[in-house]
Scaffold this motif. Sequence first.
Motif, PDB file in Angstrom:
ATOM      1  N   GLY A 357     -29.251 -84.339  -8.403  1.00 17.39           N
ATOM      2  CA  GLY A 357     -27.851 -84.512  -8.104  1.00 17.39           C
ATOM      3  C   GLY A 357     -27.402 -83.827  -6.876  1.00 17.39           C
ATOM      4  N   GLY A 500     -18.570 -87.270  -2.240  1.00 13.29           N
ATOM      5  CA  GLY A 500     -19.366 -87.855  -3.282  1.00 13.29           C
ATOM      6  C   GLY A 500     -19.299 -89.271  -3.296  1.00 13.29           C
ATOM      7  N   SER A 528     -17.058 -80.822  -7.837  1.00 14.66           N
ATOM      8  CA  SER A 528     -17.028 -82.017  -8.721  1.00 14.66           C
ATOM      9  C   SER A 528     -17.825 -83.013  -8.056  1.00 14.66           C
ATOM     10  N   TYR A 529     -18.967 -82.638  -7.431  1.00 12.90           N
ATOM     11  CA  TYR A 529     -19.645 -83.647  -6.452  1.00 12.90           C
ATOM     12  C   TYR A 529     -20.512 -84.583  -7.227  1.00 12.90           C
ATOM     13  N   SER A 530     -20.579 -85.910  -7.040  1.00 13.69           N
ATOM     14  CA  SER A 530     -21.461 -86.572  -7.848  1.00 13.69           C
ATOM     15  C   SER A 530     -21.867 -88.061  -6.953  1.00 13.69           C
ATOM     16  N   ASP A 531     -22.941 -88.468  -6.731  1.00  9.52           N
ATOM     17  CA  ASP A 531     -23.383 -89.508  -5.968  1.00  9.52           C
ATOM     18  C   ASP A 531     -23.720 -90.644  -7.112  1.00  9.52           C
ATOM     19  N   ASP A 532     -24.144 -90.180  -8.367  1.00  5.82           N
ATOM     20  CA  ASP A 532     -24.696 -91.202  -9.154  1.00  5.82           C
ATOM     21  C   ASP A 532     -23.604 -91.543 -10.314  1.00  5.82           C
ATOM     22  N   THR A 534     -23.530 -89.636 -13.002  1.00  5.69           N
ATOM     23  CA  THR A 534     -24.206 -88.771 -14.298  1.00  5.69           C
ATOM     24  C   THR A 534     -24.622 -87.528 -14.013  1.00  5.69           C
ATOM     25  N   ASN A 535     -24.742 -87.213 -12.667  1.00  6.49           N
ATOM     26  CA  ASN A 535     -25.005 -85.690 -12.450  1.00  6.49           C
ATOM     27  C   ASN A 535     -23.935 -85.257 -11.637  1.00  6.49           C
ATOM     28  N   VAL A 536     -23.025 -84.067 -12.126  1.00  8.15           N
ATOM     29  CA  VAL A 536     -21.968 -83.862 -11.363  1.00  8.15           C
ATOM     30  C   VAL A 536     -22.182 -82.137 -10.943  1.00  8.15           C
ATOM     31  N   GLY A 574     -22.532 -83.366 -16.885  1.00  4.90           N
ATOM     32  CA  GLY A 574     -22.491 -84.718 -17.007  1.00  4.90           C
ATOM     33  C   GLY A 574     -23.477 -85.085 -17.942  1.00  4.90           C
TER      34      GLY A 574
END
Length: 621
Positions: A357, A500, A528-532, A534-536, A574
């Motif tokens: 992530g 994200g 609180s960065y997330s590209d998907d 599910t992973n933060v 996450g």
Amino acid sequence: MRSTLVRGTAAVVLALAAALAGPPTSMAAAADVSSTTRPRVDIQQLPVPPTVPQDGVCTHPTGCVSADWSGIGTPGPARDPKYVFLGITYAGAPASGPASVYRGNQILVVRTDGTTFPGGEAWKCITCGVSYGSDIDTSQLVYPPANELPDRKRVLVSNGILECGPDGAEYAVTDPRCTPANTRITPIYWNDKPLFQPDSSGINNGREWRLSPDGVHLVWDVLDFKALMEIPYVGRIAYNQQNKRYELTGTSVLVNPSPAYQPLVAEGGNQLRLNHAGMIGEPRGFTSDGRGILGIQSLNSDSMDAWATDLATGASKPITRNAHYTDPMAMSPNGKWLLAEEVNGSGRLDFISGMPGIPPLTAAAGTAPYISGIRNNGNRRHFSPWLVDPATGHGFQINAGSDPNWNIAADPAWLADSTAVVYTENLACGANPTPHRCADSTEPGGRNSRLMIARLPDSKPSAPVTPAPVSDKTWGQPYDPDKTPEQPKPVPTGTYTLRGKVQGSATVQITNNSAGTQTLSVAVSYSSYSDDGTNVINGTEKVEHVSNTALGCTPGTASALACLTWTEDLTLSGRHTGAKRTGPEGFTLGPAAMLRGDFQAVGTLTTTIDGTTYSQPANGS
């Protein structure tokens, strides 16, 4: 960073649980082929010449293979599934007589179907006793891989094309009529010099070449260790009748200074965007249809993955997911599978590459060659064979649970009908000069290399993908021998925001040298960065160029041979929970890690995923 430095028989039916055998790996980062699509894999050995006796005297009439580490070299693909090519090193040949030709680096064709050649052996040496000029480099016979051209009568060997027959390429190399007396190797030239021949500065005239499935195009790179610069090229192989040699024509430099082809792009003032284009780094071959180049670049932070980049458009697609590090790879002729040699699963790089992530922002500071160097410890190369679905990037280790002291080596080679893949293994211990001791080889003659074949018994033989016509005009720059290829410039010094894809953002501070040609540090703060989804990721990280006398860094932070220091304080939430943290003095690597594979670090870096902690290797190991 655009450049990357680099370089007993048993049936095995694999299950995901077996992937946990040996050193622990971060399962948060290990993508798996689903149980409904994962094929059975049967792994066996292929026959090779006998090992040279301990007294060094070979009495076998067709030669003995060296017992040394990498005595059995790289396999290469044939157009007939009954065969595969193999670079080897012969040893112990007599000084005279018919068997005297079985010496040094040579290339075999090896039968894969259990049958033999007329002489009773399962192999035939196709270069032994063949006359060729000084412009053929014998050091390149073992690697890069030999590769048969589509006419099945010519073979790329070393930096030349081998053909057989009294009047040209008339016989296949497997034909009994093909003998050393009627075999020739014609060199390949580029820049009016043989491919690979170094210039006065020591820079090679091309290296790491791979042949396209069309049998016409070649991809290679030029590596300058002093500048840590690796530039990929692609060109067409054409025969020059006047000079009686092959030449590389219509060459393109697979680098483009336009922001459209950079992995990190600044736009709209202070906004950053991750860009999947031009992601080649070190070229590793072609896609099955010949339309794209396989390469390696960062998809996740501190992890090097496989990419396919379209030759016409420069658009790139990741084809592995968090491999930790990979570079030897080959796509099956039918395009269904990629056999990628990954460090994932070995436990070697989990401490720095294991957390999912994290976007590859700090790669802009030049982390790639340092990450790639950690994979090696002397003769131990922490690679395992992973069978990957290139459409999804998901895969699994095909020899999970096997002896971890046998490491996969160099490029794999698929059989022409895509029912099996062949690879070499080296024993990274015993008689070998490595600090990592383990049991001596129990292979015949105590040899330290062996040739493996992984068969897919549920796969029906299939025809190769028909190669697409490929234009010599690419997304890169037309090659001009009188000009140095224009290199991309880094994102300018400043503070930026990367949003994200699903949520959150990252604040990124980039600092370059005064000329604006090299990034010296990248500092990131994640919220609180997330590209998907599910992973933060939350927290901070920084990578910067530093000097460190103890690690042998060249003084001056602008030097290409500076040390890199990581400062990490990241948390993961996450689907998985974890942390990536350095000690109070950070974690510093020097040039020894990337240039010699000698792990020497100051400070500590530790990653914890779902309660399991992964620590760095001990210095010198």
